[in-house]
Design a protein around this motif. Structure first.
Motif, short mmCIF file in Angstrom:
data_model
loop_
_atom_site.label_atom_id
_atom_site.label_comp_id
_atom_site.label_asym_id
_atom_site.label_seq_id
_atom_site.Cartn_x
_atom_site.Cartn_y
_atom_site.Cartn_z
N LEU A 160 0.83 -1.21 0.00
CA LEU A 160 0.00 0.00 0.00
C LEU A 160 0.86 1.26 0.00
O LEU A 160 0.60 2.21 -0.74
N GLY A 161 1.89 1.28 0.84
CA GLY A 161 2.77 2.44 0.88
C GLY A 161 3.44 2.69 -0.45
O GLY A 161 3.50 3.84 -0.92
N LEU A 162 3.92 1.64 -1.09
CA LEU A 162 4.55 1.78 -2.40
C LEU A 162 3.55 2.22 -3.44
O LEU A 162 3.85 3.08 -4.29
N ALA A 163 2.34 1.65 -3.41
CA ALA A 163 1.32 1.99 -4.40
C ALA A 163 0.93 3.46 -4.30
O ALA A 163 0.77 4.14 -5.32
N PHE A 164 0.74 3.96 -3.09
CA PHE A 164 0.39 5.38 -2.93
C PHE A 164 1.52 6.28 -3.42
O PHE A 164 1.27 7.30 -4.07
N THR A 165 2.76 5.90 -3.14
CA THR A 165 3.90 6.69 -3.61
C THR A 165 3.93 6.75 -5.13
O THR A 165 4.09 7.82 -5.74
N GLU A 166 3.77 5.59 -5.78
CA GLU A 166 3.80 5.55 -7.24
C GLU A 166 2.64 6.33 -7.84
O GLU A 166 2.81 7.04 -8.84
N GLY A 202 -15.49 -4.90 3.08
CA GLY A 202 -15.34 -3.57 2.48
C GLY A 202 -14.99 -2.52 3.52
O GLY A 202 -14.14 -1.65 3.28
N ASP A 203 -15.65 -2.60 4.70
CA ASP A 203 -15.35 -1.64 5.76
C ASP A 203 -13.91 -1.79 6.25
O ASP A 203 -13.23 -0.80 6.53
N ARG A 204 -13.47 -3.04 6.35
CA ARG A 204 -12.10 -3.28 6.82
C ARG A 204 -11.09 -2.75 5.80
O ARG A 204 -10.06 -2.17 6.17
N LEU A 205 -11.38 -2.94 4.52
CA LEU A 205 -10.49 -2.40 3.49
C LEU A 205 -10.41 -0.88 3.61
O LEU A 205 -9.33 -0.30 3.52
N THR A 206 -11.54 -0.24 3.82
CA THR A 206 -11.56 1.22 3.98
C THR A 206 -10.70 1.64 5.16
O THR A 206 -9.94 2.62 5.08
N ARG A 207 -10.79 0.90 6.27
CA ARG A 207 -9.99 1.24 7.45
C ARG A 207 -8.50 1.03 7.21
O ARG A 207 -7.67 1.82 7.67
N ILE A 208 -8.15 -0.03 6.49
CA ILE A 208 -6.74 -0.28 6.21
C ILE A 208 -6.14 0.82 5.33
O ILE A 208 -5.00 1.26 5.53
N VAL A 209 -6.93 1.29 4.37
CA VAL A 209 -6.45 2.30 3.43
C VAL A 209 -6.43 3.70 4.04
O VAL A 209 -5.64 4.56 3.63
N ALA A 210 -7.27 3.94 5.06
CA ALA A 210 -7.47 5.29 5.59
C ALA A 210 -6.17 6.00 6.00
O ALA A 210 -5.97 7.17 5.63
N PRO A 211 -5.24 5.37 6.72
CA PRO A 211 -4.01 6.10 7.10
C PRO A 211 -3.20 6.54 5.90
O PRO A 211 -2.57 7.61 5.92
N TRP A 212 -3.22 5.75 4.82
CA TRP A 212 -2.47 6.12 3.62
C TRP A 212 -3.16 7.25 2.88
O TRP A 212 -2.49 8.09 2.26
N ARG A 222 -9.85 4.53 -4.99
CA ARG A 222 -11.09 3.76 -5.05
C ARG A 222 -10.84 2.41 -4.42
O ARG A 222 -9.85 1.74 -4.71
N THR A 223 -11.73 2.00 -3.51
CA THR A 223 -11.61 0.69 -2.89
C THR A 223 -12.72 -0.22 -3.42
O THR A 223 -13.84 0.22 -3.61
N GLU A 224 -12.37 -1.48 -3.66
CA GLU A 224 -13.33 -2.42 -4.23
C GLU A 224 -13.17 -3.80 -3.59
O GLU A 224 -12.05 -4.25 -3.35
N VAL A 225 -14.30 -4.45 -3.35
CA VAL A 225 -14.33 -5.86 -2.98
C VAL A 225 -14.84 -6.61 -4.20
O VAL A 225 -15.99 -6.42 -4.62
#
Length: 282
Positions: A160-166, A202-212, A222-225
């Protein structure tokens, strides 16, 4: 080699390594870091009248790596590209050169090995053992979103960190995916609340992505299940992606392995460049 290397790329003169140099040169330019072009050479013993002097072998290898550095400067104006001639096998030379690097980039196949294989052994070994994120380039593609597979593992957090940077560097959208197994959707008489579980995912994915998201507020996310096995979900997403980012190992399988089956399959079959991020070594 412990000094800061920026982006490191392997080059052997093959078409795939040329694509890797183009991708790596652009990555170095976007980051404002140097690019190190590495070519490995080994001294093979030869007998008979066709034996080639060692000095000639080394001179040929030096010309190959210099050609790679020139190619990088041609495709990415202003990039600080320099050549390094490594001794030994390509995996060893590239791992040594990538110590302290931000990215290690290789082509999907080099000149060695069996040409009918989709991915060379060097790419697989580096994806498993590289000291930094490893990008395997089959074709030089920069258009399309950055897609990242998420499963909650430590390696997926690094991905996730690498993806956001790119995505930020390239001005691209980011798509974070969770694969939802098809057999989790029960028949007409469900014993579990499948819809509720999918919503929870889906909610857990949103929480994982939130800090990034907070660290990179300028990246459109965009987050998707998506229903299907992780391998197929990510391969489908890669068809229209500019870059696919995954962790070296997910939550399933044998934890002692360094490279998971999904990551391995993506390296072999994804249509876009694939970046593999590793969990912290400790």
């Amino acid at each position: 080699m412990t000094e800061r290397r920026g982006v490191v790329v392997g080059y052997d003169g093959s078409r795939q390594s040329e694509a890797a140099v183009r991708w790596a040169a652009e990555a170095a330019r976007l980051r404002g870091v140097p690019l190190t072009v590495v070519h490995a050479w080994e001294m093979f013993s030869a007998v008979g009248p066709m034996a080639i002097p060692v000095a000639d072998l080394r001179a040929a290898a030096e010309e190959v790596v210099a050609e790679g550095a020139r190619h990088a400067r041609d495709v990415a104006a202003g990039v600080d590209a320099h050549a390094v001639l490594g001794r030994g096998g390509p995996t060893t030379a590239l791992i040594e050169a990538a110590a302290g690097a931000e990215l290690l980039v290789v082509g999907s196949r080099g000149r060695g090995g069996f040409t009918d294989l989709v991915l060379g052994s060097t790419g697989v070994e580096l994806a498993a053992h590289g000291p930094c994120p490893v990008v395997v380039v089959r074709e030089h593609r920069v258009e399309g979103p950055v897609v990242v597979g998420v499963d909650g593992s430590a390696a997926a957090q690094e991905a996730l960190g690498l993806a956001f940077t790119e995505a930020r560097l390239r001005g691209a959208d980011l798509v974070a995916l969770v694969a939802w197994p098809a057999d989790a959707d029960p028949g007409p008489a469900p014993l579990v609340d499948a819809a509720g579980l999918r919503e929870f995912a889906g909610d857990r994915l949103t929480r994982i992505v939130a800090p990034w998201r907070e660290k990179h507020p300028d990246v459109a996310v965009r987050t998707e299940v998506v229903t299907g096995p992780p391998r197929q979900v990510l391969l489908t997403a890669a068809k229209d992606a500019g870059l696919l980012v995954v962790g070296s190992r997910g939550l399933g399988g044998f934890r002692g392995l360094l490279l998971g089956s999904v990551s391995h399959a993506l390296l072999h079959h994804a249509a876009c460049p694939v970046a593999v991020a590793h969990a912290p070594r400790d």
